[in-house]
Design a protein around this motif. Structure first.
Motif, short mmCIF file in Angstrom:
data_model
loop_
_atom_site.label_atom_id
_atom_site.label_comp_id
_atom_site.label_asym_id
_atom_site.label_seq_id
_atom_site.Cartn_x
_atom_site.Cartn_y
_atom_site.Cartn_z
N HIS A 285 0.83 -1.21 0.00
CA HIS A 285 0.00 0.00 0.00
C HIS A 285 0.87 1.26 0.00
CE1 HIS A 285 -3.41 -2.51 1.96
NE2 HIS A 285 -3.46 -2.57 0.66
N GLN A 286 1.96 1.25 0.77
CA GLN A 286 2.85 2.41 0.81
C GLN A 286 3.52 2.63 -0.54
OE1 GLN A 286 5.48 2.53 4.17
NE2 GLN A 286 3.85 2.14 5.66
N ASP A 287 3.98 1.55 -1.17
CA ASP A 287 4.60 1.66 -2.49
C ASP A 287 3.60 2.16 -3.53
OD1 ASP A 287 7.02 0.75 -1.49
OD2 ASP A 287 6.62 -1.34 -2.01
N ASP A 288 2.36 1.67 -3.45
CA ASP A 288 1.33 2.12 -4.40
C ASP A 288 1.03 3.61 -4.23
OD1 ASP A 288 1.05 -0.34 -5.56
OD2 ASP A 288 -0.74 -0.92 -4.42
N ALA A 289 0.93 4.07 -2.99
CA ALA A 289 0.64 5.49 -2.73
C ALA A 289 1.76 6.37 -3.25
CB ALA A 289 0.42 5.72 -1.23
N LEU A 290 2.99 5.98 -3.02
CA LEU A 290 4.14 6.76 -3.49
C LEU A 290 4.22 6.74 -5.01
CD1 LEU A 290 6.82 5.71 -0.84
CD2 LEU A 290 5.60 7.90 -0.98
N ALA A 291 3.90 5.59 -5.62
CA ALA A 291 3.92 5.50 -7.08
C ALA A 291 2.89 6.45 -7.69
CB ALA A 291 3.64 4.06 -7.52
N ALA A 292 1.68 6.47 -7.14
CA ALA A 292 0.65 7.38 -7.63
C ALA A 292 1.06 8.83 -7.44
CB ALA A 292 -0.67 7.10 -6.93
N ALA A 293 1.68 9.14 -6.30
CA ALA A 293 2.09 10.51 -6.00
C ALA A 293 3.20 10.98 -6.93
CB ALA A 293 2.54 10.62 -4.55
N CYS A 294 3.97 10.05 -7.48
CA CYS A 294 5.02 10.43 -8.43
C CYS A 294 4.43 11.10 -9.66
CB CYS A 294 5.81 9.19 -8.86
SG CYS A 294 6.96 8.57 -7.62
N LEU A 295 3.17 10.77 -9.99
CA LEU A 295 2.53 11.28 -11.21
C LEU A 295 1.63 12.48 -10.97
CD1 LEU A 295 1.37 7.94 -12.88
CD2 LEU A 295 3.47 9.20 -13.31
N ASP A 296 1.24 12.73 -9.73
CA ASP A 296 0.15 13.66 -9.49
C ASP A 296 0.50 14.71 -8.42
OD1 ASP A 296 -2.95 13.91 -10.10
OD2 ASP A 296 -2.66 14.24 -7.96
N SER A 297 0.38 16.00 -8.76
CA SER A 297 0.76 17.08 -7.83
C SER A 297 -0.18 17.15 -6.63
CB SER A 297 0.77 18.42 -8.57
OG SER A 297 -0.51 18.70 -9.13
N GLN A 298 -1.48 16.94 -6.82
CA GLN A 298 -2.42 16.99 -5.70
C GLN A 298 -2.16 15.86 -4.70
OE1 GLN A 298 -6.13 17.63 -8.31
NE2 GLN A 298 -6.71 18.50 -6.35
N SER A 299 -1.77 14.71 -5.24
CA SER A 299 -1.42 13.60 -4.36
C SER A 299 -0.17 13.93 -3.56
CB SER A 299 -1.18 12.33 -5.19
OG SER A 299 -2.35 11.97 -5.91
N GLN A 300 0.76 14.62 -4.17
CA GLN A 300 1.98 15.04 -3.48
C GLN A 300 1.65 16.00 -2.34
OE1 GLN A 300 4.27 16.69 -6.67
NE2 GLN A 300 4.57 14.71 -7.68
N GLU A 301 0.70 16.89 -2.56
CA GLU A 301 0.30 17.84 -1.51
C GLU A 301 -0.33 17.11 -0.32
OE1 GLU A 301 -2.24 20.56 -3.50
OE2 GLU A 301 -0.65 21.42 -4.73
N ALA A 302 -1.03 16.01 -0.60
CA ALA A 302 -1.65 15.24 0.49
C ALA A 302 -0.59 14.67 1.43
CB ALA A 302 -2.50 14.12 -0.09
N LEU A 303 0.57 14.35 0.88
CA LEU A 303 1.65 13.82 1.72
C LEU A 303 2.15 14.85 2.72
CD1 LEU A 303 3.76 11.89 -0.95
CD2 LEU A 303 2.51 10.88 0.95
#
Length: 402
Positions: A285-303
């Protein structure tokens, strides 16, 4: 090797992925390879069976320890077996990967293996998430009995019901039995015996139960297994069984069980509580979340709104920290700040390409948010488990050593 090199992979990356031997050559040259997959079905390594006999060469060869593959955690065939395990309400663990392949070919898909390593807590915990009934198909030789003894202790800790499958006379392994008649393999599975009963039968067959020496050896071995059981009612059941088999009183059996060897008492030390390794699904799950965040700026902000120390391992924490502090830019390659973790970043980018590239931005944000909620929940659950374990260890320590 040359094909992967042409695709741009470096020699170090191929080594880190477990694809080369110590001489820099192809690890699986001259072997039939079978992919090893994580619970989500992503390839994380390979097992290779030699095609032509070569003197001194091992029959089977597995990927070594890598960032993705850990043999102490990996359950071979689990991604393909999950649905059948839920439907059949039990799982079967065999010793050989090809036993799994043969079983699946005849639609017995509830069969998995431990990928050529001893059974661990991680293996049984992975299966317990699906079912509480686990059936072992180990050899009835000395090594198989020892493996079953270890499994009983682990199963008692984890909380699964273990039974043991006995193959018919003359059958070397499940694969051979399936080639003869698949229904015989299914019948053997159906006839599985409780693990402790099976072990006691093996002990009984190896000593002379008519002599005092035989009874002593039998009770010593049997009680060593019974003491690993966590349930007092189950312990009493098998103490009574041992008493019946040896024509001895229950009181005598209990008196022997209470006598810890002097050398064990001498070695006994206060247990230092250790960090409990998180289950493999949590890491996925952690690897999947980081992989998705690599592509998406809004996902990066959630981190940026998370406590990043919940990410397990130096490389995951470093990537999460980088993405949270550099929100707004999709990763195309490994930034200089993450060069130390170049292989892991490339793995994340490949995962992102395979799983999330076809999603639209809104779908990616929702998926990342779901994964981050799951990660936070799993972290809290992990902390609770560690605290409960610590409390149990403290209670079990001698009062004067706390």
């Amino acid at each position: 090797m040359s094909a992967l090199t042409r695709k741009g992979f470096t020699a170090q990356e191929l080594a880190d992925a477990g694809l080369v031997n110590r001489f820099g050559g192809d690890m699986f040259r001259g072997r039939m390879t079978v992919p090893l997959m994580d619970p989500a079905g992503q390839v994380i390594g390979f097992t290779g069976r030699i095609i032509k006999d070569v003197e001194g060469a091992p029959k089977y060869l597995n990927t070594g320890q890598t960032i993705l593959y850990d043999k102490s955690r990996h359950v071979f065939g689990l991604s393909q077996a999950k649905q059948a395990i839920r439907e059949q309400n039990y799982a079967v663990i065999v010793e050989g990967n090809l036993d799994v392949v043969s079983s699946h070919q005849v639609m017995m898909k509830q069969v998995v293996a431990t990928a050529g390593t001893a059974l661990t807590d991680h293996h049984l915990r992975a299966l317990k998430r699906l079912v509480g009934d686990v059936r072992l198909a180990f050899d009835a030789d000395k090594a198989g009995i020892a493996a079953t003894e270890r499994a009983i202790a682990i199963g008692s800790r984890v909380g699964v019901e273990l039974t043991v499958i006995s193959l018919p006379e003359g059958a070397k392994d499940p694969d051979e039995l399936i080639q003869d008649d698949p229904s015989k393999w299914q019948q053997a599975i159906d006839d599985a015996k409780p693990a402790v009963d099976w072990v006691l039968e093996q002990y009984k067959a190896r000593v002379d139960m008519k002599t005092a020496a035989g009874k002593r050896k039998f009770t010593t071995a049997g009680l060593a297994v019974v003491r690993t059981l966590s349930d007092p009612v189950e312990q009493e059941h098998y103490e009574q069984k041992i008493a019946e088999l040896t024509s001895t009183s229950l009181e005598a059996v209990r008196a022997k069980s209470a006598q810890e060897p002097a050398e064990e008492q001498h070695r006994l030390k206060p247990v230092k509580p250790q960090h409990i390794e998180p289950p493999v699904e949590q890491l996925v799950h952690q690897d999947d979340a980081l992989a998705a965040a690599c592509l998406d700026s809004q996902s990066q902000e959630a981190l940026a709104h998370m406590k990043l120390d919940i990410f397990v391992g130096e490389e995951r924490y470093a990537v999460a920290n980088y993405l949270s502090t550099h929100a707004g830019t999709a990763l195309q390659d490994t930034p200089k700040e993450l060069q130390k973790y170049d292989t892991y970043v490339k793995i994340l980018l490949l995962r992102a390409e395979a799983r999330y590239a076809d999603m639209n931005p809104t779908e990616r944000v929702y998926e990342t948010a779901r994964l981050l909620r799951q990660i936070e929940y799993e972290h809290k659950k992990q902390r609770q488990l560690e605290l409960i374990t610590l409390n149990t260890l403290i209670k079990e320590m001698p009062r004067g050593k706390r």
